[in-house]
Write a protein that holds these residues in place. Structure first.
Motif, PDB file in Angstrom:
ATOM      1  N   LEU A   1       0.828  -1.207   0.000  1.00 37.17           N
ATOM      2  CA  LEU A   1       0.000   0.000   0.000  1.00 37.17           C
ATOM      3  C   LEU A   1       0.862   1.258   0.000  1.00 37.17           C
ATOM      4  N   VAL A   2       1.964   1.215   0.740  1.00 35.05           N
ATOM      5  CA  VAL A   2       2.859   2.375   0.802  1.00 35.05           C
ATOM      6  C   VAL A   2       3.575   2.584  -0.525  1.00 35.05           C
ATOM      7  N   VAL A   3       4.175   1.543  -1.079  1.00 37.20           N
ATOM      8  CA  VAL A   3       4.987   1.766  -2.284  1.00 37.20           C
ATOM      9  C   VAL A   3       4.139   2.187  -3.479  1.00 37.20           C
ATOM     10  N   TRP A   4       2.889   1.748  -3.550  1.00 35.34           N
ATOM     11  CA  TRP A   4       2.045   2.213  -4.654  1.00 35.34           C
ATOM     12  C   TRP A   4       1.755   3.713  -4.553  1.00 35.34           C
ATOM     13  N   GLN A   5       1.879   4.275  -3.346  1.00 38.54           N
ATOM     14  CA  GLN A   5       1.653   5.707  -3.180  1.00 38.54           C
ATOM     15  C   GLN A   5       2.911   6.546  -3.444  1.00 38.54           C
ATOM     16  N   VAL A   6       4.075   5.919  -3.433  1.00 37.57           N
ATOM     17  CA  VAL A   6       5.309   6.689  -3.633  1.00 37.57           C
ATOM     18  C   VAL A   6       5.314   7.408  -4.982  1.00 37.57           C
ATOM     19  N   PRO A   7       4.955   6.758  -6.102  1.00 41.40           N
ATOM     20  CA  PRO A   7       4.960   7.510  -7.368  1.00 41.40           C
ATOM     21  C   PRO A   7       3.880   8.585  -7.448  1.00 41.40           C
ATOM     22  N   LEU A   8       2.871   8.528  -6.581  1.00 42.96           N
ATOM     23  CA  LEU A   8       1.862   9.592  -6.551  1.00 42.96           C
ATOM     24  C   LEU A   8       2.336  10.787  -5.737  1.00 42.96           C
ATOM     25  N   LEU A   9       3.058  10.520  -4.646  1.00 41.49           N
ATOM     26  CA  LEU A   9       3.499  11.588  -3.742  1.00 41.49           C
ATOM     27  C   LEU A   9       4.923  12.059  -4.032  1.00 41.49           C
ATOM     28  N   HIS A  10       5.767  11.188  -4.591  1.00 40.41           N
ATOM     29  CA  HIS A  10       7.173  11.523  -4.864  1.00 40.41           C
ATOM     30  C   HIS A  10       7.570  10.977  -6.245  1.00 40.41           C
ATOM     31  N   PRO A  11       6.910  11.411  -7.303  1.00 40.68           N
ATOM     32  CA  PRO A  11       7.109  10.793  -8.621  1.00 40.68           C
ATOM     33  C   PRO A  11       8.525  10.886  -9.163  1.00 40.68           C
ATOM     34  N   SER A  12       9.276  11.889  -8.775  1.00 39.76           N
ATOM     35  CA  SER A  12      10.617  12.073  -9.334  1.00 39.76           C
ATOM     36  C   SER A  12      11.640  11.102  -8.759  1.00 39.76           C
ATOM     37  N   ARG A  13      11.262  10.297  -7.735  1.00 39.68           N
ATOM     38  CA  ARG A  13      12.221   9.435  -7.053  1.00 39.68           C
ATOM     39  C   ARG A  13      12.033   7.949  -7.385  1.00 39.68           C
ATOM     40  N   VAL A  14      11.177   7.648  -8.362  1.00 44.88           N
ATOM     41  CA  VAL A  14      10.770   6.257  -8.576  1.00 44.88           C
ATOM     42  C   VAL A  14      11.208   5.750  -9.945  1.00 44.88           C
ATOM     43  N   LEU A  15      11.903   4.612  -9.941  1.00 43.96           N
ATOM     44  CA  LEU A  15      12.236   3.913 -11.179  1.00 43.96           C
ATOM     45  C   LEU A  15      11.153   2.915 -11.557  1.00 43.96           C
ATOM     46  N   GLY A  16      10.617   2.221 -10.581  1.00 42.57           N
ATOM     47  CA  GLY A  16       9.609   1.198 -10.829  1.00 42.57           C
ATOM     48  C   GLY A  16       8.955   0.781  -9.529  1.00 42.57           C
ATOM     49  N   ILE A  17       7.836   0.059  -9.640  1.00 42.96           N
ATOM     50  CA  ILE A  17       7.072  -0.376  -8.476  1.00 42.96           C
ATOM     51  C   ILE A  17       6.752  -1.860  -8.595  1.00 42.96           C
ATOM     52  N   ILE A  18       6.886  -2.561  -7.459  1.00 41.79           N
ATOM     53  CA  ILE A  18       6.482  -3.969  -7.397  1.00 41.79           C
ATOM     54  C   ILE A  18       5.521  -4.129  -6.221  1.00 41.79           C
ATOM     55  N   GLY A  19       4.325  -4.601  -6.516  1.00 39.09           N
ATOM     56  CA  GLY A  19       3.363  -4.926  -5.473  1.00 39.09           C
ATOM     57  C   GLY A  19       3.304  -6.427  -5.293  1.00 39.09           C
ATOM     58  N   VAL A  20       3.611  -6.901  -4.101  1.00 40.49           N
ATOM     59  CA  VAL A  20       3.582  -8.336  -3.810  1.00 40.49           C
ATOM     60  C   VAL A  20       2.319  -8.626  -2.998  1.00 40.49           C
ATOM     61  N   GLY A  21       1.349  -9.235  -3.631  1.00 44.97           N
ATOM     62  CA  GLY A  21       0.104  -9.598  -2.969  1.00 44.97           C
ATOM     63  C   GLY A  21      -0.931  -8.499  -2.968  1.00 44.97           C
ATOM     64  N   VAL A  22      -0.506  -7.233  -2.823  1.00 49.69           N
ATOM     65  CA  VAL A  22      -1.435  -6.105  -2.724  1.00 49.69           C
ATOM     66  C   VAL A  22      -1.355  -5.267  -4.000  1.00 49.69           C
ATOM     67  N   PRO A  23      -2.479  -5.075  -4.679  1.00 50.11           N
ATOM     68  CA  PRO A  23      -2.489  -4.297  -5.923  1.00 50.11           C
ATOM     69  C   PRO A  23      -2.540  -2.808  -5.657  1.00 50.11           C
ATOM     70  N   PHE A  24      -2.400  -2.032  -6.712  1.00 48.98           N
ATOM     71  CA  PHE A  24      -2.690  -0.605  -6.603  1.00 48.98           C
ATOM     72  C   PHE A  24      -4.191  -0.439  -6.442  1.00 48.98           C
ATOM     73  N   LEU A  25      -4.595   0.274  -5.387  1.00 48.45           N
ATOM     74  CA  LEU A  25      -6.015   0.512  -5.112  1.00 48.45           C
ATOM     75  C   LEU A  25      -6.293   2.000  -5.294  1.00 48.45           C
ATOM     76  N   PRO A  26      -6.938   2.389  -6.383  1.00 50.19           N
ATOM     77  CA  PRO A  26      -7.229   3.812  -6.591  1.00 50.19           C
ATOM     78  C   PRO A  26      -8.077   4.369  -5.449  1.00 50.19           C
ATOM     79  N   ARG A  27      -7.945   5.652  -5.232  1.00 44.95           N
ATOM     80  CA  ARG A  27      -8.692   6.321  -4.166  1.00 44.95           C
ATOM     81  C   ARG A  27     -10.191   6.111  -4.362  1.00 44.95           C
TER      82      ARG A  27
END
Length: 321
Positions: free
Chosen positions: A108-134
């Motif tokens: 849940l935290v890492v899926w929010q990193v590209p929304l809150l800190h987009p310039s610091r992210v190369l890629g995202i991996i969700g293990v078990g938990v998907p991206f859940l839109p607001r």
């Protein structure tokens, strides 16, 4: 834990965080974020595999966990602080961008990193938990309406019952939780609604369920002994910010444009109520690849470590190798 990298304390976002590191300093950095109630130790099977493949692995015991800082105020555990902790770790290590990989709450935290800190992210991996839109409605209101007051996320909001029960017997908590799913997802979904309410306090009070442990006695003791010292209140405070997180991210675009990987646990009862995970994500995640470990329960990186490692390394080498 003899082969698990020892931690060093890193100052970030106003607290000290215990960070475990492995791999070459010039490797592509990947930050591994654990879930609830876990530790960086949950990634003990992935850290050496990723490091051996040349990645710079960074695995923190996150805010409230283990030897990391445990601020007293509930608001100190909101999504803005949780993501800022990770960015502060990158700053302290002189890293511009990283891949962020998370399981359970860490997901849940890492899926929010590209929304809150987009310039610091190369890629995202969700293990078990998907991206859940607001959601259009406060999630706690939804959970309460769907599952009632005993559903663990709702229960965590209303009292300190869980803190007290879990703190009293940390070994019992992990003996109950760290097991294979005692029922298949298909059979679980056939149960009456009242039998599908995830009441963690009740489960811990009842004691270990059927199903084999997914950890050894030694591994279980690492979790139990650590939480025996650090307690559960900090980790539970993450949940107590669910409504605040929803309210304070109203202006965040629900769009992820960096490469993303989602690994579903095919027999995870914790995500059973979320239909069409991949379809829902595809509308918000531009560059998404999905895999499933069909027989895995919730603790995917500990129950099927080799399968998960193969998926992670294949994707990472293709996209960032």
């Amino acid at each position: 834990m003899s082969d698990f990298p020892s931690a060093r304390m890193i100052r970030t976002n106003g607290i000290e965080v215990a960070v475990h590191e492995a791999g070459p300093d010039d490797g592509v950095p990947i930050v591994l974020c654990h879930g609830f109630p876990e530790l960086a130790y949950s990634w003990r099977h992935q850290i050496p595999a990723l490091a051996a493949a040349g990645f710079r692995v960074i695995a923190p015991d996150q805010r409230g966990y283990g030897d990391s800082g445990k601020p007293e105020g509930v608001v100190e555990y909101d999504i803005h602080n949780l993501t800022a902790d990770l960015i502060g770790i990158l700053d302290a290590l002189g890293i511009d961008k990283a891949i962020f990989c998370g399981h359970d709450w860490g997901g849940l935290v890492v899926w929010q990193v590209p929304l809150l800190h987009p310039s610091r992210v190369l890629g995202i991996i969700g293990v078990g938990v998907p991206f859940l839109p607001r959601t259009p409605v406060d999630p706690i209101v939804m959970f309460r309406k769907m599952w009632g007051d005993r559903m663990y996320i709702v229960n965590f909001q209303d009292s300190r019952e869980a803190d007290e029960v879990f703190d009293a017997e940390p070994y019992r908590v992990f003996d109950v939780l760290m097991r294979k799913s005692p029922i298949s997802l298909a059979d679980y979904q056939k149960l009456p609604r009242e039998e599908r309410v995830a009441d963690l306090v009740k489960r811990v009070r009842m004691g270990p369920p059927p199903g084999d442990r997914i950890v050894s006695e030694e591994e279980l003791r690492v979790f139990a002994d650590t939480f025996g010292r650090s307690g559960f209140t900090g980790p539970i405070n993450w949940y107590r910010n669910w409504s605040r997180n929803w309210a304070t991210t109203v202006h965040c675009p629900q769009r992820i444009d960096v490469p993303a990987l989602f690994v579903r646990a095919g027999n995870d009862l914790a995500t059973a109520a979320i239909p069409d995970l991949e379809k829902g994500m595809a509308a918000c995640v531009a560059d998404l690849e999905c895999h499933e470990i069909r027989d895995s329960g919730h603790w995917i990186q500990q129950e099927y470590p080799d399968d998960l490692n193969a998926i992670l390394l294949d994707w990472l080498k293709r996209r960032f190798g």
